[in-house]
Design an enzyme around this catalytic site. Structure first.
Site, PDB file in Angstrom:
ATOM      1  CB  THR A  29      -0.942   0.022   1.220  1.00 41.43           C
ATOM      2  OG1 THR A  29      -0.183   0.257   2.412  1.00 41.43           O
ATOM      3  CG2 THR A  29      -1.695  -1.297   1.357  1.00 41.43           C
ATOM      4  N   GLY A  30       0.310   2.340  -0.482  1.00 42.54           N
ATOM      5  CA  GLY A  30       1.107   3.554  -0.633  1.00 42.54           C
ATOM      6  C   GLY A  30       2.205   3.364  -1.651  1.00 42.54           C
ATOM      7  CB  ALA A  31       2.514   0.849  -4.303  1.00 43.80           C
ATOM      8  CB  SER A  32       1.459   6.162  -5.963  1.00 42.30           C
ATOM      9  OG  SER A  32       1.245   6.889  -4.760  1.00 42.30           O
ATOM     10  N   GLY A  34       7.706   7.246  -2.964  1.00 39.88           N
ATOM     11  CA  GLY A  34       8.463   7.087  -1.728  1.00 39.88           C
ATOM     12  C   GLY A  34       8.843   5.664  -1.394  1.00 39.88           C
ATOM     13  N   GLY A  36       6.964   3.149  -0.453  1.00 45.41           N
ATOM     14  CA  GLY A  36       6.101   2.148  -1.068  1.00 45.41           C
ATOM     15  C   GLY A  36       6.510   1.830  -2.491  1.00 45.41           C
ATOM     16  CE1 TYR A 172       3.333   9.795  10.079  1.00 47.34           C
ATOM     17  CE2 TYR A 172       5.078  10.153  11.698  1.00 47.34           C
ATOM     18  CZ  TYR A 172       4.612   9.527  10.558  1.00 47.34           C
ATOM     19  OH  TYR A 172       5.397   8.620   9.901  1.00 47.34           O
TER      20      TYR A 172
END
Length: 277
Positions: A29-32, A34, A36, A172
């Site tokens: 997840t968050g693979a778009s 950074g 990920g 956060y």
């Protein structure tokens, strides 16, 4: 100095990772972008079928093309973790593409650095809880049928989830710590499934760009962080962290007041600089 401060254990041997994941499916997840993105590229290079999940479909397709160009296979699954319906739809797509998962890298997250009172009108806490806690938790619960004996759930967390509360970071830190505890407890209920928490130090990604002070601090690159994140696939660990993090945790127990006063001083100093601008 940089190597001494930024030295979490890592999997730098791609052949070892290949032996663990080649021909198997892993969700990131968050693979778009950074960490990920870098993790997805590394898993693809090791022969895994990488399921790419994030909000930005166009960016996911670019990452998928890079995975394919390196000889790997990727499946694009756009989803917004803050939207329960989107999470449920994504889970169905994951289960359709991969009825059995070798692992889930729960990396997606949002960071906001703002004073608590300033963040209240912007619903900072609510937004971060949705993306950093309830969304990823809902996704993992929906994917439970695909998590079998030997599957690994990797929670990409932060060293900040383990030390005392820092001014401007409450939403956060609180959300990252909450999900870290939740996923440890949940995975402990699932026989044969192993959970691993990865507490990353600072990583040079778009997420930290808005924080001016971070431009001058040592940080891992995204590919270096990906080597850390993939370690649980090749070694039976439940925690990956820099060598110095246990000392910080002990200090937070033994002398929390000292740390709190130091952080409060830093906040006053930064506020003073802001007033002078």
């Amino acid at each position: 100095m940089r190597r001494a401060l930024l030295s979490p254990p890592a999997c730098r041997d791609l052949s070892a990772l290949r032996a663990a994941v080649a021909g198997r499916a892993v969700l990131v997840t968050g693979a778009s972008s950074g960490v990920g993105e870098a993790t997805a590229l590394r898993l693809g290079a090791a022969g895994a079928t990488v399921l790419l999940l994030a909000r930005r479909e166009e960016r996911l397709r670019e990452v998928a093309a890079r995975v394919g160009a390196a000889g790997g296979r990727a499946v694009v699954i756009p989803a917004d973790l803050s939207d329960p319906a989107s999470v449920d739809g994504a889970a169905r797509e994951v289960l359709k593409a991969a009825p059995v998962l070798a692992g889930v890298v729960s990396n997606a997250g949002r960071s906001v650095r703002r004073r608590a009172l300033d963040g209240a009108p912007r619903a900072d806490l609510e937004r971060l809880l949705a993306v950093n806690v309830t969304g990823p938790a809902r996704l993992l619960l929906a994917l439970r049928p695909a998590l079998v004996a030997g599957s690994v759930v990797v929670n990409v967390s932060s060293v900040s989830a383990r030390h005392v509360g820092a001014p401007r970071w409450g939403a956060y830190q609180g959300s990252k710590a909450a999900f870290d505890l939740w996923v440890q407890a949940a995975v402990a209920e699932w026989p044969g499934v192993r959970g691993a928490s990865v507490y990353l130090p600072l990583v040079r990604t778009p997420m930290i760009a808005p924080t001016r002070a971070y431009r001058f601090l040592p940080a891992l690159s995204a590919p270096e962080a990906a080597e850390v994140v993939t370690l649980p696939f090749v070694r039976s660990v439940v925690r990956v962290a820099p060598w110095w993090l246990p000392g910080v945790e002990v200090a937070g127990i033994v002398c929390p007041g000292v740390l709190a006063r130091g952080l409060a001083w830093a906040e006053r100093f930064e506020a003073c600089l802001e007033r002078r601008r």
